[in-house]
Design an enzyme around this catalytic site. Structure first.
Site, PDB file in Angstrom:
ATOM      1  CB  CYS A  57     -46.259   8.929 -27.829  1.00 54.11           C
ATOM      2  SG  CYS A  57     -46.459  10.347 -26.942  1.00 54.11           S
ATOM      3  CG  HIS A 112     -42.879   9.203 -30.689  1.00 59.46           C
ATOM      4  ND1 HIS A 112     -44.049   9.881 -30.798  1.00 59.46           N
ATOM      5  CD2 HIS A 112     -42.894   9.653 -30.042  1.00 59.46           C
ATOM      6  CE1 HIS A 112     -44.352  10.914 -30.211  1.00 59.46           C
ATOM      7  NE2 HIS A 112     -43.699  10.483 -28.991  1.00 59.46           N
ATOM      8  CG  ASN A 121     -43.753  13.767 -28.040  1.00 59.34           C
ATOM      9  OD1 ASN A 121     -44.282  13.807 -28.452  1.00 59.34           O
ATOM     10  ND2 ASN A 121     -43.124  13.362 -26.745  1.00 59.34           N
TER      11      ASN A 121
HETATM   12  N1  COA Z   1     -33.777  23.203 -18.833  1.00 53.51           N
HETATM   13  C1  COA Z   1     -33.342  23.248 -17.587  1.00 53.51           C
HETATM   14  N2  COA Z   1     -32.349  22.998 -16.787  1.00 53.51           N
HETATM   15  C2  COA Z   1     -33.703  21.443 -16.595  1.00 53.51           C
HETATM   16  C3  COA Z   1     -34.814  21.571 -17.622  1.00 53.51           C
HETATM   17  C4  COA Z   1     -34.930  22.251 -18.432  1.00 53.51           C
HETATM   18  N3  COA Z   1     -36.595  22.522 -18.941  1.00 53.51           N
HETATM   19  N4  COA Z   1     -35.629  20.904 -16.840  1.00 53.51           N
HETATM   20  C5  COA Z   1     -34.902  19.808 -16.283  1.00 53.51           C
HETATM   21  N5  COA Z   1     -33.682  20.667 -15.800  1.00 53.51           N
HETATM   22  C6  COA Z   1     -32.624  19.877 -15.426  1.00 53.51           C
HETATM   23  C7  COA Z   1     -32.681  19.095 -13.587  1.00 53.51           C
HETATM   24  O1  COA Z   1     -33.601  19.852 -12.864  1.00 53.51           O
HETATM   25  C8  COA Z   1     -31.689  18.247 -13.885  1.00 53.51           C
HETATM   26  O2  COA Z   1     -30.736  19.284 -12.827  1.00 53.51           O
HETATM   27  P1  COA Z   1     -30.524  18.901 -11.609  1.00 53.51           P
HETATM   28  O3  COA Z   1     -28.894  17.812 -12.707  1.00 53.51           O
HETATM   29  O4  COA Z   1     -29.780  20.238 -11.122  1.00 53.51           O
HETATM   30  O5  COA Z   1     -30.923  18.290 -11.123  1.00 53.51           O
HETATM   31  C9  COA Z   1     -31.052  18.504 -14.855  1.00 53.51           C
HETATM   32  O6  COA Z   1     -31.376  19.181 -16.135  1.00 53.51           O
HETATM   33  C10 COA Z   1     -30.976  16.874 -16.049  1.00 53.51           C
HETATM   34  O7  COA Z   1     -32.712  16.398 -15.676  1.00 53.51           O
HETATM   35  P2  COA Z   1     -32.307  15.112 -16.349  1.00 53.51           P
HETATM   36  O8  COA Z   1     -33.687  15.216 -16.592  1.00 53.51           O
HETATM   37  O9  COA Z   1     -31.896  13.568 -15.715  1.00 53.51           O
HETATM   38  O10 COA Z   1     -31.828  15.352 -17.898  1.00 53.51           O
HETATM   39  P3  COA Z   1     -31.931  14.217 -18.948  1.00 53.51           P
HETATM   40  O11 COA Z   1     -30.940  14.715 -19.403  1.00 53.51           O
HETATM   41  O12 COA Z   1     -32.505  13.317 -18.574  1.00 53.51           O
HETATM   42  O13 COA Z   1     -33.111  15.092 -20.033  1.00 53.51           O
HETATM   43  C11 COA Z   1     -35.581  14.728 -20.529  1.00 53.51           C
HETATM   44  C12 COA Z   1     -34.869  15.723 -19.664  1.00 53.51           C
HETATM   45  C13 COA Z   1     -36.921  14.765 -20.469  1.00 53.51           C
HETATM   46  C14 COA Z   1     -34.689  16.284 -21.990  1.00 53.51           C
HETATM   47  C15 COA Z   1     -35.142  13.331 -21.572  1.00 53.51           C
HETATM   48  O14 COA Z   1     -35.068  12.656 -20.193  1.00 53.51           O
HETATM   49  C16 COA Z   1     -36.064  12.507 -22.301  1.00 53.51           C
HETATM   50  O15 COA Z   1     -36.680  13.183 -23.132  1.00 53.51           O
HETATM   51  N6  COA Z   1     -36.835  11.840 -21.825  1.00 53.51           N
HETATM   52  C17 COA Z   1     -37.258  10.874 -22.527  1.00 53.51           C
HETATM   53  C18 COA Z   1     -38.694  12.049 -22.252  1.00 53.51           C
HETATM   54  C19 COA Z   1     -39.386  11.945 -23.207  1.00 53.51           C
HETATM   55  O16 COA Z   1     -39.419  11.600 -24.715  1.00 53.51           O
HETATM   56  N7  COA Z   1     -41.050  11.543 -22.955  1.00 53.51           N
HETATM   57  C20 COA Z   1     -42.113  10.698 -24.252  1.00 53.51           C
HETATM   58  C21 COA Z   1     -42.562   9.995 -24.296  1.00 53.51           C
HETATM   59  S1  COA Z   1     -42.979   9.710 -25.639  1.00 53.51           S
END
Ligand code: COA
Length: 329
Positions: A116, A256, A286
Site C-alpha cells: 500500500c 492511505h 482499500n
Molecule cells: N463482521 C462482523 N464481525 C467481524 C468481522 C466482520 N466483517 N470481522 C471480524 N469480526 C469480529 C471478530 O471475529 C471479533 O470477534 P470476537 O471478539 O468475537 O473474536 C470482533 O469482530 C473484533 O475483531 P477485531 O479484529 O478485534 O476488530 P477490530 O476493531 O480490530 O477491527 C479491522 C478489525 C480489520 C477493521 C481493524 O483491525 C483494521 O482495520 N486493521 C487494519 C487493517 C488494515 O488497514 N489493513 C491494510 C493495511 S494497508
C-alpha cells in the site's frame, strides 16, 4: 541539488471498474453487517473488476487520463514504474503489459512492490530519475485487482478491500513548485502481519496450497492498525521536521485509504484538523497501491487540493512499509 530542477506532478488520472459491491451484498456472503463494517472501517461500498478484467486493464485507462491531464504524448514517456501486489503474472512485469497495451515505445518498464505504500515509494524513485536529468517524463502507476487475492470466506479481510487504478506523470518543474521531500521506511520483521503465503518460492502453487486457501491475503488487523498509526505519524513528523515546518503549515493531508479509524487516530496524533484530511474510502475501500493514486487524482480534480497548497501524502502497508511525501502543489 545546485542546478537541478525539482520534479513536479504534471498530471493525474484514475480508473474504477463499474461493478459496485455494497456492505449489504457482503451480508449475503459472510457473517457480517453493514453496521459492523461502517463502524469498524468507515467503508460502505467498493468497486470490483469484472471477470477477465485484469490489473493491467485497470491501469491502462488511468494512464490515458493522466497523460491527457499532463498534456504529454505516449511517445514522450521514457520510464514506466508500476506498483502493485496483484500483478497480471509474476513475470513479465505488469508494467511491460501496460506498455504493450498502451503503446509507449520509448519507455523502460519495471514493477515495484511496496504494497500500500507503493505510491509514495514509486514517486520517490521517479522523482530522482527526473531530478537526475536523464529522464524527462516518468509515468508512475498503481493498479490493483485485490478481489483476485481476497478470501471471500474470511470476513475479517474481505470487507475491507476494493479494485482500482491511478496514475501520474512526473516531469521537471518550471518553477519552485513540486516534490519537496519524501521519507520512506520499512521493517521486514513485521512481514507476517499482512501477507499472501503461496504462489512464490516459499510455497509454490500445489494442491495443498490451493486446498489450504494460501493464495489469499492473510492479516492480523489489530496489529497492522497499531503500527500504521505510529509509523504514519512518525513519517509525517520526520518530513515536517527536516523541512523546518509544523503541521500548521500544511494545507492538505492525503493519507492511505485503509480505515477511517486509522485516519482519525493519525489526524489526532499529528494534530491536523479533519477538514484538511482527504477521505474517499467510504465508496472505494482499500485499494492498496492504487489507493493513494486515486485519492490524489480525486483530491486534485475536485479542488480539495489547490494550486499553491502545501500537501502531505502519507501511507503504510504490507512489509511493513511506510512513508510520507511533502509536495508544493
Ligand atoms: N463482521 C462482523 N464481525 C467481524 C468481522 C466482520 N466483517 N470481522 C471480524 N469480526 C469480529 C471478530 O471475529 C471479533 O470477534 P470476537 O471478539 O468475537 O473474536 C470482533 O469482530 C473484533 O475483531 P477485531 O479484529 O478485534 O476488530 P477490530 O476493531 O480490530 O477491527 C479491522 C478489525 C480489520 C477493521 C481493524 O483491525 C483494521 O482495520 N486493521 C487494519 C487493517 C488494515 O488497514 N489493513 C491494510 C493495511 S494497508
Amino acid at each position: 541539488m545546485a542546478g537541478r530542477k525539482k520534479c513536479v506532478i504534471m498530471g493525474t488520472g484514475s480508473y474504477l471498474p463499474e461493478k459496485v459491491l455494497t456492505n449489504f451484498d457482503l451480508e449475503k456472503m459472510v457473517d457480517t453487517s453493514d453496521e459492523w463494517i461502517v463502524a469498524r472501517s468507515g467503508i460502505r461500498e467498493r468497486r470490483l473488476a469484472a471477470d477477465g478484467q485484469i490489473t493491467s486493464d485497470l491501469g491502462v485507462p488511468a494512464v490515458r487520463v493522466a497523460l491527457e491531464d499532463a498534456g504529454v504524448a505516449a511517445e514522450e514517456i521514457d520510464m514506466l514504474i508500476m506498483t502493485t501486489i496483484t500483478p497480471d503474472m509474476i513475470f513479465p512485469s505488469t508494467s511491460c503489459v501496460v506498455q504493450s497495451k498502451l503503446g509507449l515505445p520509448n519507455a523502460a518498464c519495471c514493477d515495484l512492490n511496496a504494497a500500500c505504500t507503493g505510491c509514495i515509494y514509486s514517486i520517490e524513485m521517479g522523482r530522482h530519475l527526473i531530478e537526475g536529468g536523464n529522464y524527462k517524463r516518468v509515468l508512475v502507476v498503481g493498479a490493483e485487482k485485490l478481489s483476485a487475492i481476497t478470501d471471500w470466506e474470511d470476513r475479517a479481510t474481505c470487507v475491507l478491500f476494493g479494485d482500482g487504478a491511478g496514475a501520474m506523470v512526473l516531469g521537471p518543474a518550471d518553477d519552485d513548485k513540486g516534490i519537496v521531500d519524501i521519507y520512506l521506511g520499512a521493517n521486514g520483521e513485521w512481514g507476517d502481519l499482512l501477507f499472501m503465503p503461496a504462489g512464490g518460492t516459499l510455497n509454490p502453487a500445489s494442491h495443498e496450497t490451493v486446498d489450504g486457501r494460501m493464495h489469499y491475503m492473510k492479516m492480523l488487523g489489530r496489529e497492522v492498525f497499531k503500527h500504521a498509526v505510529i509509523e504514519m505519524a512518525r513519517s509525517v513528523e520526520i518530513v515536517l521536521e527536516r523541512n523546518g515546518l509544523t503541521i500548521d503549515d500544511i494545507d492538505c493531508l492525503i493519507p492511505h485509504q485503509a480505515n477511517i479509524r486509522i485516519i482519525k487516530a493519525l489526524a489526532k496524533k499529528i494534530r491536523i484538523p479533519v477538514e484538511k484530511v482527504f477521505v474517499n474510502l467510504e465508496t472505494r475501500g482499500n485499494m492498496s497501491a492504487a489507493a493513494l493514486f486515486v485519492a490524489l487524482d480525486e483530491a486534485n480534480k475536485s479542488g480539495f487540493v489547490k494550486k499553491g497548497d502545501r500537501v502531505i501524502l502519507v501511507g503504510f502497508g504490507a512489509g511493513l512499509t511506510w512513508g510520507a511525501g511533502l509536495i508544493d502543489w
